[in-house]
Design a protein around this motif. Structure first.
Motif, PDB file in Angstrom:
ATOM      1  N   ILE A 237      70.242   2.995 -15.000  1.00 51.00           N
ATOM      2  CA  ILE A 237      68.844   3.758 -13.786  1.00 51.00           C
ATOM      3  C   ILE A 237      68.493   3.501 -12.691  1.00 51.00           C
ATOM      4  O   ILE A 237      68.141   2.209 -11.619  1.00 51.00           O
ATOM      5  CB  ILE A 237      67.731   2.584 -14.905  1.00 51.00           C
ATOM      6  N   PRO A 238      68.733   4.803 -12.070  1.00 50.07           N
ATOM      7  CA  PRO A 238      68.580   4.545 -10.633  1.00 50.07           C
ATOM      8  C   PRO A 238      67.048   4.599  -9.907  1.00 50.07           C
ATOM      9  O   PRO A 238      66.337   5.318 -10.218  1.00 50.07           O
ATOM     10  CB  PRO A 238      69.696   6.065 -10.211  1.00 50.07           C
ATOM     11  N   ILE A 239      66.897   3.567  -9.404  1.00 51.36           N
ATOM     12  CA  ILE A 239      65.779   3.915  -8.191  1.00 51.36           C
ATOM     13  C   ILE A 239      66.213   3.297  -6.965  1.00 51.36           C
ATOM     14  O   ILE A 239      67.765   3.007  -6.628  1.00 51.36           O
ATOM     15  CB  ILE A 239      65.300   1.966  -8.801  1.00 51.36           C
ATOM     16  N   ALA A 240      65.327   4.045  -6.000  1.00 50.35           N
ATOM     17  CA  ALA A 240      65.594   3.907  -5.212  1.00 50.35           C
ATOM     18  C   ALA A 240      64.164   3.809  -4.225  1.00 50.35           C
ATOM     19  O   ALA A 240      63.136   4.595  -5.547  1.00 50.35           O
ATOM     20  CB  ALA A 240      66.369   5.774  -4.429  1.00 50.35           C
ATOM     21  N   LYS A 241      63.669   3.457  -3.598  1.00 53.43           N
ATOM     22  CA  LYS A 241      62.165   3.216  -2.476  1.00 53.43           C
ATOM     23  C   LYS A 241      61.954   4.913  -1.624  1.00 53.43           C
ATOM     24  O   LYS A 241      63.223   5.478  -0.708  1.00 53.43           O
ATOM     25  CB  LYS A 241      62.547   2.203  -1.227  1.00 53.43           C
ATOM     26  N   PHE A 242      60.770   4.653  -1.686  1.00 52.70           N
ATOM     27  CA  PHE A 242      60.620   6.538  -1.101  1.00 52.70           C
ATOM     28  C   PHE A 242      59.487   6.456  -0.729  1.00 52.70           C
ATOM     29  O   PHE A 242      58.710   5.457  -0.312  1.00 52.70           O
ATOM     30  CB  PHE A 242      59.951   6.974  -2.708  1.00 52.70           C
ATOM     31  N   THR A 243      59.159   7.573   0.547  1.00 54.02           N
ATOM     32  CA  THR A 243      58.256   7.563   1.657  1.00 54.02           C
ATOM     33  C   THR A 243      58.069   9.256   1.106  1.00 54.02           C
ATOM     34  O   THR A 243      57.988  10.098   0.805  1.00 54.02           O
ATOM     35  CB  THR A 243      58.609   7.163   2.628  1.00 54.02           C
ATOM     36  N   GLU A 244      56.139   8.923   1.815  1.00 52.78           N
ATOM     37  CA  GLU A 244      55.184  10.434   1.904  1.00 52.78           C
ATOM     38  C   GLU A 244      56.912  11.235   3.345  1.00 52.78           C
ATOM     39  O   GLU A 244      56.487  10.429   4.462  1.00 52.78           O
ATOM     40  CB  GLU A 244      54.442  10.288   2.469  1.00 52.78           C
ATOM     41  N   ALA A 245      56.397  12.839   2.408  1.00 52.09           N
ATOM     42  CA  ALA A 245      57.122  13.438   3.904  1.00 52.09           C
ATOM     43  C   ALA A 245      56.009  14.778   4.186  1.00 52.09           C
ATOM     44  O   ALA A 245      56.272  15.314   2.065  1.00 52.09           O
ATOM     45  CB  ALA A 245      59.384  13.756   3.329  1.00 52.09           C
ATOM     46  N   SER A 246      56.424  15.577   5.241  1.00 53.09           N
ATOM     47  CA  SER A 246      55.397  17.172   4.899  1.00 53.09           C
ATOM     48  C   SER A 246      56.148  17.946   5.266  1.00 53.09           C
ATOM     49  O   SER A 246      57.016  17.141   6.865  1.00 53.09           O
ATOM     50  CB  SER A 246      54.468  16.137   5.706  1.00 53.09           C
ATOM     51  N   PHE A 247      56.346  18.914   4.875  1.00 51.01           N
ATOM     52  CA  PHE A 247      57.158  20.370   5.642  1.00 51.01           C
ATOM     53  C   PHE A 247      55.749  21.405   5.808  1.00 51.01           C
ATOM     54  O   PHE A 247      54.677  21.912   4.922  1.00 51.01           O
ATOM     55  CB  PHE A 247      58.171  20.730   4.148  1.00 51.01           C
ATOM     56  N   ASP A 248      55.782  22.333   6.996  1.00 50.41           N
ATOM     57  CA  ASP A 248      55.413  23.323   6.443  1.00 50.41           C
ATOM     58  C   ASP A 248      55.934  24.764   6.284  1.00 50.41           C
ATOM     59  O   ASP A 248      57.091  24.467   7.513  1.00 50.41           O
ATOM     60  CB  ASP A 248      54.996  23.740   9.166  1.00 50.41           C
ATOM     61  N   VAL A 249      55.532  25.522   5.708  1.00 53.75           N
ATOM     62  CA  VAL A 249      56.333  25.926   4.968  1.00 53.75           C
ATOM     63  C   VAL A 249      55.222  27.631   5.164  1.00 53.75           C
ATOM     64  O   VAL A 249      54.834  27.900   4.702  1.00 53.75           O
ATOM     65  CB  VAL A 249      57.571  25.906   3.314  1.00 53.75           C
ATOM     66  N   HIS A 250      56.828  28.738   5.943  1.00 54.95           N
ATOM     67  CA  HIS A 250      56.105  30.117   5.614  1.00 54.95           C
ATOM     68  C   HIS A 250      56.083  30.842   3.908  1.00 54.95           C
ATOM     69  O   HIS A 250      56.629  30.357   3.388  1.00 54.95           O
ATOM     70  CB  HIS A 250      56.780  30.838   6.541  1.00 54.95           C
ATOM     71  N   ILE A 251      54.529  31.079   3.716  1.00 54.20           N
ATOM     72  CA  ILE A 251      54.114  32.224   2.580  1.00 54.20           C
ATOM     73  C   ILE A 251      55.126  33.321   3.294  1.00 54.20           C
ATOM     74  O   ILE A 251      54.790  34.182   3.694  1.00 54.20           O
ATOM     75  CB  ILE A 251      52.500  31.956   3.057  1.00 54.20           C
ATOM     76  N   VAL A 252      55.438  33.588   1.901  1.00 53.75           N
ATOM     77  CA  VAL A 252      56.136  34.445   1.210  1.00 53.75           C
ATOM     78  C   VAL A 252      55.825  35.742   0.988  1.00 53.75           C
ATOM     79  O   VAL A 252      55.589  35.068  -0.129  1.00 53.75           O
ATOM     80  CB  VAL A 252      57.991  35.020   0.866  1.00 53.75           C
ATOM     81  N   PRO A 253      54.830  36.250   1.605  1.00 56.12           N
ATOM     82  CA  PRO A 253      54.912  37.759   0.397  1.00 56.12           C
ATOM     83  C   PRO A 253      55.363  38.357  -0.639  1.00 56.12           C
ATOM     84  O   PRO A 253      56.935  38.876  -0.357  1.00 56.12           O
ATOM     85  CB  PRO A 253      53.699  38.495   1.649  1.00 56.12           C
ATOM     86  N   ILE A 254      55.131  39.049  -1.878  1.00 52.88           N
ATOM     87  CA  ILE A 254      56.068  39.617  -2.542  1.00 52.88           C
ATOM     88  C   ILE A 254      55.120  41.111  -3.351  1.00 52.88           C
ATOM     89  O   ILE A 254      53.988  40.239  -3.533  1.00 52.88           O
ATOM     90  CB  ILE A 254      56.150  38.510  -4.086  1.00 52.88           C
ATOM     91  N   ASN A 255      55.550  41.971  -3.890  1.00 53.96           N
ATOM     92  CA  ASN A 255      55.057  42.506  -4.981  1.00 53.96           C
ATOM     93  C   ASN A 255      54.370  43.882  -3.711  1.00 53.96           C
ATOM     94  O   ASN A 255      53.760  44.417  -4.744  1.00 53.96           O
ATOM     95  CB  ASN A 255      54.645  42.174  -6.115  1.00 53.96           C
TER      96      ASN A 255
END
Length: 334
Positions: A237-255
């Protein structure tokens, strides 16, 4: 003669009388017990008919088939025996089971065409009698018929799946699926069971306050009429320590029609999630894809356009984003 001496004489006479009476009763009771013992021993020399129960074990079942019905675990035997033998049977520990060898009664059980077999127990009377203590004669056997129902064995390789309840220490999470060694098993069973079998599950087990990768031997669930190569497997059972990360991601219009341009306000969303410390430096904003679908505008009247996270790395957990919808304008392309 004084009253005191008369009282003593009367007491003495009473004691002597009671003593003689008690002695006679005691002698009488002794003779009654001896007579009863001799009567009982004499009765044990007589022959009696009675019903006794004996455990049974079935051997030499066909190797390429599996038994799919339940058979009686005990036989009721109507026997004739002397009282001594019956008493010995009653006070003895649990008897060894009678062994019933199917090959002694039908040599064609291995044939694929044979799916059932009926054995009249009267034909097994001699074999059963030979396994009983001496001087016990079998008169009748219940049930009078044993029915064996078989299904042909087929093989199938199925994956192993976890049935585990996990809880973690603070800032720790499961970092990937449980890894089994082996990860699949070859199982054998009747066609009706194998055709619907999709996986073999582990027995339910709980692990709490996990703060590092855990390795354990875990037993597998047993399924009636199913044969497996192994009863237990190694689980990681793989266990790891986690932390919070944030990313600014561009919105891609479709159709969006070729003649129009869809502009959102804002032009990006803020994505947050939990990332293991080992993966923190390798995850980038480009690993995500966020879309705004032009086709949703048709149903919108003075409302904001919803956005969706279409792609996110598998090693980012509990993904959230803001805002969930954006304002927009449509412009004609020059």
């Amino acid at each position: 003669m004084s009253k005191f001496r008369l009282h003593k004489i009367r007491q003495f006479i009473k004691i002597r009388i009671f003593y003689r009476i008690d002695r006679k009763i005691l002698i009488y009771l002794i003779f009654v017990v001896i007579s009863t013992v001799f009567w009982f021993l004499n009765k044990l020399n007589n022959e009696y008919n009675t019903i006794i129960e004996y455990p049974i074990r079935y051997t030499q079942l066909p190797k390429n088939k599996i038994l799919v019905n339940e058979l009686p675990q005990k036989l009721k035997l109507n026997v004739s025996a002397y009282g001594y033998d019956l008493i010995f049977y009653k006070i003895s520990p649990a008897p060894f089971p009678i062994v019933l060898n199917l090959e002694s009664f039908d040599a064609n059980l291995e044939s694929p065409k044979v799916s059932s077999f009926k054995l009249l127990t009267r034909y097994a009377r001699e074999e059963i009698t030979n396994q009983l203590p001496n001087n016990i004669n079998v008169l009748d056997i219940l049930p009078d018929t044993l029915v064996f129902q078989f299904d042909n064995l087929i093989d199938k390789k199925v994956p192993i799946k976890a049935n585990l309840t996990l809880s973690f220490a603070p800032q720790c999470m499961q970092n990937g699926p449980v890894i089994f060694k082996p990860d699949s098993l070859l199982v054998s069973g009747p066609t009706s069971l194998i055709d619907t079998l999709q996986a073999i599950y582990t027995k339910p087990q709980s692990f709490s306050k996990l703060d590092k990768t855990l390795q354990r031997t875990i037993y597998l669930e047993e399924i009636t009429n199913l044969r497996t190569e192994k009863k237990k497997v190694q689980a990681t059972i793989p266990i790891a320590k986690f932390t919070e990360a944030s990313f600014d991601v561009h919105i891609v219009p479709i159709n969006v029609p070729d003649s129009l341009e869809l502009i959102t306000f804002p032009r990006s969303v803020r994505i947050s999630g939990l990332v293991s410390l080992a993966d923190y430096d390798i995850i980038k904003a480009d690993d995500f894809r966020v879309q705004a679908d032009y086709n949703n505008i048709v149903t919108l009247i003075g409302q904001k356009l919803p956005v969706q996270v279409i792609v996110a790395p598998s090693n980012v957990r509990n993904v959230t984003f803001f805002p969930p919808s954006v304002e927009f304008i449509l412009e004609k392309k020059p």
